[in-house]
Every structure is written in C-alpha cells, then in structure tokens.
Design a protein around this motif. Structure first.
Motif, PDB file in Angstrom:
ATOM      1  N   UNK A  46       2.585  -4.962   1.871  1.00 16.75           N
ATOM      2  CA  UNK A  46       2.286  -4.651   0.464  1.00 16.75           C
ATOM      3  C   UNK A  46       2.138  -3.149   0.281  1.00 16.75           C
ATOM      4  N   UNK A  47       1.513  -2.479   1.224  1.00 17.52           N
ATOM      5  CA  UNK A  47       1.333  -1.034   1.123  1.00 17.52           C
ATOM      6  C   UNK A  47       2.664  -0.294   1.123  1.00 17.52           C
ATOM      7  N   UNK A  48       3.688  -0.885   1.690  1.00 17.05           N
ATOM      8  CA  UNK A  48       4.997  -0.240   1.765  1.00 17.05           C
ATOM      9  C   UNK A  48       5.812  -0.380   0.481  1.00 17.05           C
ATOM     10  N   UNK A  49       5.264  -1.095  -0.516  1.00 20.58           N
ATOM     11  CA  UNK A  49       5.932  -1.220  -1.808  1.00 20.58           C
ATOM     12  C   UNK A  49       5.641   0.037  -2.627  1.00 20.58           C
ATOM     13  N   UNK A  50       6.404   1.063  -2.431  1.00 18.76           N
ATOM     14  CA  UNK A  50       6.099   2.374  -2.991  1.00 18.76           C
ATOM     15  C   UNK A  50       6.287   2.450  -4.507  1.00 18.76           C
ATOM     16  N   UNK A  51       7.034   1.521  -5.088  1.00 18.76           N
ATOM     17  CA  UNK A  51       7.254   1.525  -6.538  1.00 18.76           C
ATOM     18  C   UNK A  51       6.272   0.643  -7.295  1.00 18.76           C
TER      19      UNK A  51
END
Length: 496
Positions: free
Chosen positions: A358-363
């Motif tokens: 989830x943290x890697x969902x930068x948008x």
C-alpha cells in the motif's frame, strides 16, 4: 401638532402571495413541498392563478404517505400537470384509482420520470393502465416495493418494456420469488437496468437481457453465479455492472472519455469463484476505472495463482475490496500501481508485506479503512508514516468502525501535509487533547469526529476552527448523507 398613528397588521391577515411581485413568487414558494403548494392552490382564485403561472414549481413533484394527500389536491395537480417532468409517488395506499383517473386524462404531456415507491397497485388493475397514457414520453421508471410487504403484485417486466418505447432507465425492486416476465417480443432502447428480485433464474436473466442490446448500466441482485456468463454474452455495450453486490451508485471517477475502447469502466461484484473475476478483469483490463469486489469464498492458494495471471490494469483508479486474504490483496494491488482511491473492508492489515505494498502506491489520494479491518495501532502508524514523505499526494483519510483509532493515530496525521479531509468515524478512545493536536495541521479543510467523550469537546472543537474551515462532529452517517443524492446523475445523462 398632528400625530400620526402607525398600525401594524397581523401577519396572518396579510396576503403575501398576492402582494409579492410576480417574479418573486416562484423564488419564495420553491421551498414548499408539492402538497403544500397544492394546498395553497385551494386558498383563492388569485393564488391558484399565480401558482399555475409558475412552471418551475411543478417540474419536479413528490407526493407521499407522510403528506396529507387528499383527492381534491389531485384535482389541483391536474391544473399544472402539463408542467410536470418528474413525479415521485410514495406509500400511496388508497388513492391508486384516483391516480389512474388523473393519468388517464393525459394531462402529463411532458412526464419523463416516474417513481412508484411502495404504492398499492390493485391486482385487478395492474400497472399497465397507469403507464399507457404516459408511455410516449416516459424515459425513467422506478417501481420499488418494500420486501417486508408481500401483498404487492408482480409487475410483468416485458409489458413495461413494450409499453414504453422511449424508456432508458428502469429500476424494479420486489422480494417476490419467480418474477413475472410477461411477453417479451421486441428489443427495447433501455440503457440503464436495475433488478433486485429474489431467485431470478438464469432463463429469466437471459430473456430480459436479450431484449436490451444497448444496455450500458446494469445491476442484478440475488442471481446465481452462472448468470454472470449470460451478462458477458448478452451485454456487449455494458460500461457499468453491479452483480450480486450491495449496489450503491456513487460518483467515483467515471467519465474518463480518453478511453476510446468499449468495455466495462465500473464493476461492482460479489463472486464465489476467483476464476470468474479474473476472466472479467482480463477481458476489460484496458477500460476498467473502478472496481469494487466482495469475495465470498474461503482463502486458498489457488486464488493467488489466479490473480497472478491477471495483467496490469492500466486505467484502474479506484479499488474497493472486502477480503481477508492478504496474499490475494498484495497480488491485486501490484496490478494497479497508478491507483488513486483505495477502500479496504474486513481485510487483514497485520501483514507487513501488505502494508509495504500500500505504501508503494505513490499516486494514492484517498484511503479508507473500515468494517473491522484487522490491524494493530503500530501497523496503521507505519502505514500512514509513508504518506508524510515529500512528493506524496494523499488528500483524504477515512476510518469507520476501527478499534485501533486513538490519540496516537491522530498524532501522526498532522505530518501528512497534503491532507484536506479527515473522517475519524466513531471512537471512544479519542480525547479532547488528541483532537486539539490534530488541529495543528492547518491544511485540513474538512474534519469529522464522531462520538466524542462529552458535549464540551464538541464546543471546544467547533469554536477553535469555526472561522477557518468546516468541522463536523456528528456521526459519519449524517456527514455522508449528502453524497447519496443521485451522484451518478451526470454519468447517466450521457445515456439518456
């Protein structure tokens, strides 16, 4: 010296309607309901003439059981019926024959939308007699029967579709088993169909959809899983599908016309077989923008393998999922790196790998966690901390019925400088000090905190920011109520 005596008239004796400038009458009377307006028309001939000359007052009308509807007022309605474009009739149990007479007089020459909400329809009369006089203009029809009331007759779907050649939108809710189809002999122009019928068979689904080749919005409830294949085969133009899921039309991200390819853009589905879901996602990977999934199946390794076969979903911007298999969630989230809106329900957030994904969902711009997701306080703090980093775009955080919400979570939120909206939902663990600390984030435009410890907290919270922003300390249900006013309206008007 002469003295002037000023006499102030009793307000109840002043005829405001007659004394108002004509152009102000609709502006003043627009705040009255249909029943109140009909009462006013019985006061005097002058009032009748003035109100009859205001078409904007009658374009949308609504009559219901909680309004003192009298047959004489239906006669008054006949005088302005030629203005009516939309009419909603609710819980009218004893006036159906009077309504039938009114409709039969063909005074509703502009009627495009009709809602019958739990109105008693006599079996010996049926609904066809009511629809026939307005069939040439009717474009939207909703027939809603309370599932707790069993004496409502079944409405023959085929008869409705054949009677109303211009019908674009049809919503039918009835809790009777074995719905009545009636004669279905010719294709219709229907583009929006919602059917909530108990035990509707695959044969019935196929017959109905076979008459609706132009459907773009479809909602089916209480169907067998095998009906999904019929939908895929029968509705080539479908853009929005809700299948066996709680259907709540909401304004998400629909409307991206840069996608030229035809196919599903919005999918709300409850599935018992992961293969069915994966097949749909693969078919429509180039068009899907929003996905709402409830997986009603026990977690197993085959589910993850099936998800791994799905290609990247390049246009998906909103994902809402209810499932407690962390591995499947991780696999799905890795297929949508461009995701902007994520809602998690009854999910297992105790997985470190899921938190990292989830943290890697930068948008990501909106994050909602509710319905008792399994997580510890440290898990949520770790998740939120990533969105405080420079370059992140998180604007909205919503929690609902989450046991982990307390002051420690609130202390993390001010570090997310991009936040514009925070909805805490219900929490007894939040204190006045925690809320005051949260207010240090001057960028928050909307704050909702439910179920504070005492009324004094509400006063302090409101007075401290009331000149700067909107703050709501009531329940989340009240706050969200404004979002339910047909937010799909613009989306559907494209089809009308």
């Amino acid at each position: 010296m002469n003295k002037t005596t000023l006499t102030i008239a009793d307000p109840s004796t002043i005829d405001f309607i007659s004394q108002l400038p004509f152009e102000l009458v609709p502006q003043v009377m627009q705040y009255s309901g249909t029943d109140e307006l009909l009462k006013c028309m019985t006061v005097s001939k002058n009032w009748t003439n003035r109100l009859r000359a205001c078409p904007e007052l009658w374009t949308k009308t609504a009559l219901g059981h909680d309004l003192d509807v009298h047959p004489s007022r239906l006669s008054a309605l006949a005088c302005v019926a030629h203005y009516v474009v939309e009419i909603e009739l609710s819980y009218m149990q004893d006036l159906y024959e009077e309504l039938l007479d009114l409709f039969s007089s063909k005074v509703f020459i502009r009627l495009r939308s009709l809602v019958l909400d739990n109105c008693r329809i006599p079996v010996d009369i049926g609904i066809g007699s009511l629809l026939l006089p307005v069939s040439d203009t009717l474009e939207k029809l909703e027939i809603l029967f309370d599932p707790l009331v069993t004496q409502h007759p079944r409405v023959p779907i085929g008869q409705v579709l054949s009677l109303c050649p211009k019908l674009q939108y049809f919503n039918y809710v009835h809790d009777t088993p074995s719905p009545c189809l009636g004669s279905m002999t010719m294709p219709c122009s229907l583009k929006h169909l919602e059917l909530e019928l108990r035990d509707i068979s695959d044969t019935a689904v196929e017959r109905v959809l076979g008459q609706c080749p132009d459907l773009r919005v479809l909602s089916l409830s209480q169907c067998s899983p095998s009906a999904l294949a019929i939908v895929r085969r029968s509705c080539p133009k479908l853009e929005c599908l809700s299948f066996n899921h709680c259907y709540s039309i909401q304004n998400r991200i629909l409307g991206s016309r840069h996608i030229k390819k035809s196919g599903l853009r919005d999918l709300t589905i409850a599935v018992e077989d992961m293969d069915d879901l994966c097949l749909l996602l693969t078919e429509h990977r180039d068009t899907l923008e929003r996905l709402d999934i409830a997986l009603v199946l026990p977690p197993n390794e085959q589910d993850q393998l099936a998800c791994q076969a799905i290609d990247i979903l390049p246009h998906l911007k909103a994902l809402e999922i209810s499932y407690n298999n962390a591995d499947v969630l991780i696999t799905l989230l890795r297929k949508v790196p461009q995701l902007e809106n994520l809602t998690l329900s009854t999910c297992d957030l105790e997985s470190e790998e899921l938190i990292e994904t989830i943290q890697q969902l930068t948008n990501l711009r909106e994050l909602s966690i509710h319905d008792d997701c399994h997580a510890s306080q440290n898990d949520i703090i770790e998740l939120l901390s990533a969105f405080a980093e420079p370059g992140r775009q998180l604007e909205s955080i919503k929690f609902a019925t989450c046991d982990f919400i307390d002051d420690a979570i609130l202390h993390v939120l001010p570090s997310i400088r991009t936040l514009r909206e925070v909805d805490i939902g219900w929490s007894d663990a939040i204190t006045e000090q925690g809320v005051q600390y949260l207010q240090q984030n001057l960028h928050i435009e909307s704050l909702s905190v439910g179920k504070l410890d005492s009324a004094s907290n509400i006063d302090i919270l409101w007075s401290s920011r009331k000149t700067r922003t909107h703050i709501d300390t009531t329940s989340t249900e009240l706050l969200d109520s404004s979002d339910n006013i047909n937010p799909y309206r613009d989306f559907h008007q494209e089809f009308m």
